[in-house]
Scaffold this active site. Structure first.
Site, PDB file in Angstrom:
ATOM      1  N   GLY A  27       0.817  -1.198   0.000  1.00  0.00           N
ATOM      2  CA  GLY A  27       0.000   0.000   0.000  1.00  0.00           C
ATOM      3  C   GLY A  27       0.855   1.254   0.000  1.00  0.00           C
ATOM      4  O   GLY A  27       2.060   1.209   0.261  1.00  0.00           O
ATOM      5  N   CYS A  28       0.218   2.374  -0.273  1.00  0.00           N
ATOM      6  CA  CYS A  28       0.967   3.630  -0.393  1.00  0.00           C
ATOM      7  C   CYS A  28       1.467   4.137   0.957  1.00  0.00           C
ATOM      8  O   CYS A  28       2.649   4.450   1.114  1.00  0.00           O
ATOM      9  CB  CYS A  28       0.114   4.682  -1.088  1.00  0.00           C
ATOM     10  SG  CYS A  28      -1.554   4.889  -0.397  1.00  0.00           S
ATOM     11  N   TYR A  29       0.584   4.205   1.957  1.00  0.00           N
ATOM     12  CA  TYR A  29       1.037   4.628   3.278  1.00  0.00           C
ATOM     13  C   TYR A  29       2.127   3.701   3.827  1.00  0.00           C
ATOM     14  O   TYR A  29       3.153   4.177   4.333  1.00  0.00           O
ATOM     15  CB  TYR A  29      -0.136   4.676   4.262  1.00  0.00           C
ATOM     16  CG  TYR A  29      -1.047   5.866   4.138  1.00  0.00           C
ATOM     17  CD1 TYR A  29      -0.545   7.169   4.176  1.00  0.00           C
ATOM     18  CD2 TYR A  29      -2.428   5.709   4.020  1.00  0.00           C
ATOM     19  CE1 TYR A  29      -1.390   8.272   4.091  1.00  0.00           C
ATOM     20  CE2 TYR A  29      -3.288   6.802   3.940  1.00  0.00           C
ATOM     21  CZ  TYR A  29      -2.763   8.076   3.975  1.00  0.00           C
ATOM     22  OH  TYR A  29      -3.602   9.163   3.895  1.00  0.00           O
ATOM     23  N   SER A  42       5.614   4.426   2.370  1.00  0.00           N
ATOM     24  CA  SER A  42       6.254   5.647   2.867  1.00  0.00           C
ATOM     25  C   SER A  42       6.787   5.475   4.282  1.00  0.00           C
ATOM     26  O   SER A  42       7.835   6.038   4.634  1.00  0.00           O
ATOM     27  CB  SER A  42       5.275   6.822   2.815  1.00  0.00           C
ATOM     28  OG  SER A  42       4.228   6.660   3.766  1.00  0.00           O
TER      29      SER A  42
END
Length: 348
Positions: free
Chosen positions: A151-153, A156
């Site tokens: 996932g994106c979160y 990061s």
């Protein structure tokens, strides 16, 4: 040439996949699946691709997906719950599969079902899936048939924390992540929260303590640390189109100085083409990565509070989704990792 098919091609992640793969010198797109736009020309949906991607969308019947017999790699850019059947069909046919949904990211099916309220019906495939955070799981990605794209979160946060957790330099009991995302992270279908009049000139926290990326983040943090790790994760929606900025607070339990952090992060990421470690007082900003597959990481030691503040920035649709999927495809097929991903960030 690598023959590729994309399921769910007309969502934001699917459209970025299409754009990146059309520019990839070793890939040929065989089909662009869309149930909502079956028969429509792709460039009519995404006018930025006019004259570049004039393929007609088709709707793949997953009960008899004969189109999968003619490809080497299947990208699933479908909502969670819908990817399971597609992944099963791809794996059964012996092709490589990269799933961009959450269906294969969480190794414990009970945890997945608790957080996503969906029964997991592809347990055999789940056991074989490799979590596709490329910089950390590259060797396993090389030999797997199925990649669960992160996932994106989580991307990061995990890339920023990894070196310190792996070296056991921070306390695992206190990790706080404050993340801010542009509205494209909510997907292409309109929802109340992303209507312009309601999200413009406004910043809001959401899903406090309940965001579905939490178990994914904790699973990977725990693997890094060699023991259970819990995280306090708070996402925010901000009025911009794309990008994620994560600020992560950890206890400086080993009295590290900034020069120590520079050395540690340099040692971990010096050979990574898509990670830039910022030093000398520089800190990441989303504008500096948008349009690219880059992840910028910076840090600050707060001696007053005894904490290390980590900051990372990515483009949520590229490094946080489709770009990382292409990066994983390159690794799976044994080709240069940067091919098709050499776009520089846009500025301004």
């Amino acid at each position: 040439m690598i023959k590729a098919g994309i399921l769910g091609s007309t969502g934001y992640a699917g459209s970025e996949l299409t754009r990146l793969l059309m520019n990839h010198p070793k890939v040929k797109i065989e089909f662009l699946d869309s149930r909502s736009y079956e028969g429509d020309t792709y460039s009519n949906i995404y006018p930025n691709l006019k004259g570049l991607v004039d393929i007609k969308c088709s709707s793949i019947d997953l009960a008899n997906p004969v189109e999968l017999d003619n490809i080497d790699v299947l990208f699933c850019a479908l909502p969670h719950g819908l990817s399971q059947k597609a992944v099963q069909e791809g794996v059964k046919r012996g092709i490589k599969v990269i799933d961009l949904s959450a269906d294969f990211r969480i190794s414990n099916p009970s945890v997945y079902e608790d957080w996503y309220n969906v029964e997991h019906k592809a347990l055999h495939e789940l056991k074989t899936a490799v979590y596709g955070l490329t910089e950390i799981h590259r060797e396993n990605i090389k030999t797997t048939q199925l990649v669960a794209n992160p996932g994106c979160y989580p991307t990061s946060i995990l890339l920023a924390v990894y070196p310190l957790l792996k070296e056991k330099l921070i306390l695992t009991e206190m990790i706080i992540a404050d993340s801010k995302s542009g509205v494209s992270g909510a997907g292409r279908n309109p929802i109340d929260a992303t209507i312009y009049a309601q999200c413009n000139e406004s910043v809001k926290a959401y899903s406090l303590g309940t965001h579905r990326h939490t178990p994914e983040i904790e699973q990977e943090l725990s693997l890094m640390a060699g023991g259970q790790v819990l995280i306090q994760f708070t996402p925010h929606l901000i009025p911009m189109t794309r990008g994620i900025l994560s600020t992560i607070y950890v206890m400086n339990s080993n009295n590290l100085k900034e020069k120590d952090l520079v050395e540690i992060y340099h040692n971990y990421y010096k050979n990574e083409n898509f990670i830039r470690v910022l030093t000398g007082g520089q800190l990441p900003q989303t504008k500096a990565v948008v349009g690219s597959n880059l992840c910028d990481i910076g840090f600050k030691v707060d001696e007053r509070t005894g904490k290390i503040i980590l900051v990372s920035a990515i483009d949520n649709l590229i490094k946080g989704a489709s770009g990382q999927a292409v990066q994983n495809m390159n690794v799976m097929f044994g080709i240069e990792e940067m091919i098709g991903l050499q776009q520089m960030p846009l500025w301004p």
